[in-house]
Design a protein around this motif. Structure first.
Motif, PDB file in Angstrom:
ATOM      1  N   GLY A 191       2.428  -7.481  10.680  1.00 34.12           N
ATOM      2  CA  GLY A 191       3.327  -7.897   9.610  1.00 34.12           C
ATOM      3  C   GLY A 191       3.091  -7.196   8.284  1.00 34.12           C
ATOM      4  N   SER A 192       2.017  -6.432   8.194  1.00 41.20           N
ATOM      5  CA  SER A 192       1.768  -5.700   6.951  1.00 41.20           C
ATOM      6  C   SER A 192       2.728  -4.512   6.845  1.00 41.20           C
ATOM      7  N   VAL A 193       2.979  -4.097   5.626  1.00 44.87           N
ATOM      8  CA  VAL A 193       3.909  -3.005   5.369  1.00 44.87           C
ATOM      9  C   VAL A 193       3.200  -1.949   4.528  1.00 44.87           C
ATOM     10  N   THR A 194       3.327  -0.690   4.923  1.00 45.37           N
ATOM     11  CA  THR A 194       2.771   0.419   4.150  1.00 45.37           C
ATOM     12  C   THR A 194       3.878   1.422   3.882  1.00 45.37           C
ATOM     13  N   LYS A 219       0.867  -1.183   0.000  1.00 41.31           N
ATOM     14  CA  LYS A 219       0.000   0.000   0.000  1.00 41.31           C
ATOM     15  C   LYS A 219       0.901   1.229   0.000  1.00 41.31           C
ATOM     16  N   THR A 220       0.775   2.037  -1.034  1.00 41.76           N
ATOM     17  CA  THR A 220       1.640   3.192  -1.234  1.00 41.76           C
ATOM     18  C   THR A 220       0.778   4.431  -1.393  1.00 41.76           C
ATOM     19  N   SER A 221       0.953   5.397  -0.501  1.00 44.99           N
ATOM     20  CA  SER A 221       0.170   6.630  -0.521  1.00 44.99           C
ATOM     21  C   SER A 221       1.038   7.788  -0.983  1.00 44.99           C
ATOM     22  N   PHE A 222       0.491   8.612  -1.864  1.00 45.29           N
ATOM     23  CA  PHE A 222       1.190   9.780  -2.399  1.00 45.29           C
ATOM     24  C   PHE A 222       0.624  11.046  -1.778  1.00 45.29           C
ATOM     25  N   TYR A 223       1.531  11.895  -1.281  1.00 47.77           N
ATOM     26  CA  TYR A 223       1.153  13.171  -0.675  1.00 47.77           C
ATOM     27  C   TYR A 223       1.998  14.283  -1.276  1.00 47.77           C
ATOM     28  N   GLU A 224       1.424  15.485  -1.307  1.00 49.59           N
ATOM     29  CA  GLU A 224       2.204  16.652  -1.689  1.00 49.59           C
ATOM     30  C   GLU A 224       3.036  17.088  -0.490  1.00 49.59           C
ATOM     31  N   TRP A 256      10.678  12.192  -0.180  1.00 45.96           N
ATOM     32  CA  TRP A 256      10.732  11.474   1.095  1.00 45.96           C
ATOM     33  C   TRP A 256       9.973  10.169   0.959  1.00 45.96           C
ATOM     34  N   VAL A 257      10.561   9.063   1.414  1.00 46.82           N
ATOM     35  CA  VAL A 257       9.918   7.745   1.404  1.00 46.82           C
ATOM     36  C   VAL A 257       9.902   7.242   2.841  1.00 46.82           C
ATOM     37  N   HIS A 258       8.704   6.923   3.346  1.00 46.38           N
ATOM     38  CA  HIS A 258       8.557   6.457   4.722  1.00 46.38           C
ATOM     39  C   HIS A 258       7.870   5.097   4.690  1.00 46.38           C
ATOM     40  N   VAL A 259       8.567   4.067   5.169  1.00 47.90           N
ATOM     41  CA  VAL A 259       8.029   2.703   5.199  1.00 47.90           C
ATOM     42  C   VAL A 259       7.734   2.325   6.639  1.00 47.90           C
ATOM     43  N   THR A 260       6.540   1.746   6.870  1.00 52.16           N
ATOM     44  CA  THR A 260       6.136   1.325   8.209  1.00 52.16           C
ATOM     45  C   THR A 260       5.810  -0.166   8.195  1.00 52.16           C
ATOM     46  N   VAL A 261       6.417  -0.910   9.106  1.00 53.39           N
ATOM     47  CA  VAL A 261       6.082  -2.319   9.312  1.00 53.39           C
ATOM     48  C   VAL A 261       5.176  -2.370  10.530  1.00 53.39           C
ATOM     49  N   HIS A 262       3.945  -2.826  10.324  1.00 59.25           N
ATOM     50  CA  HIS A 262       2.941  -2.859  11.388  1.00 59.25           C
ATOM     51  C   HIS A 262       3.051  -4.152  12.206  1.00 59.25           C
TER      52      HIS A 262
END
Length: 79
Positions: free
Chosen positions: A68-71, A12-17, A59-65
């Motif tokens: 085990g899911s990753v966003t 799941k990849t979210s794009f923000y300004e 900026w790229v921010h990866v979160t491991v929940h």
């Protein structure tokens, strides 16, 4: 490869300004499933209806929940 079935899941990849002065997260453009390895400096066109925006990823921010899911969140400057 043989008889084994492979399933590839996109993250799941979210794009923000990104705010050009503070770098903070601004408007959310969209969320997609993507297995692409996004990096700082990548450029992407995002289409929403008749609106088309080009972003340069800053900026790229990866979160491991815990489950085990990753966003991933991507911030980009409008070009």
């Amino acid at each position: 490869m043989g008889d084994a079935l492979e399933t590839v899941y996109g993250m799941k990849t979210s794009f923000y300004e990104a705010d050009p002065f503070s770098g903070s997260k601004g408007e959310h453009y969209c969320t997609i499933d993507s297995d692409y390895r996004w990096e700082k400096g990548d450029e992407v066109w995002i289409e929403r209806g008749s609106r088309k925006v080009k972003l340069r990823i800053t900026w790229v921010h990866v979160t491991v929940h815990a489950d085990g899911s990753v966003t991933r969140e991507l911030l980009g400057l409008k070009l």
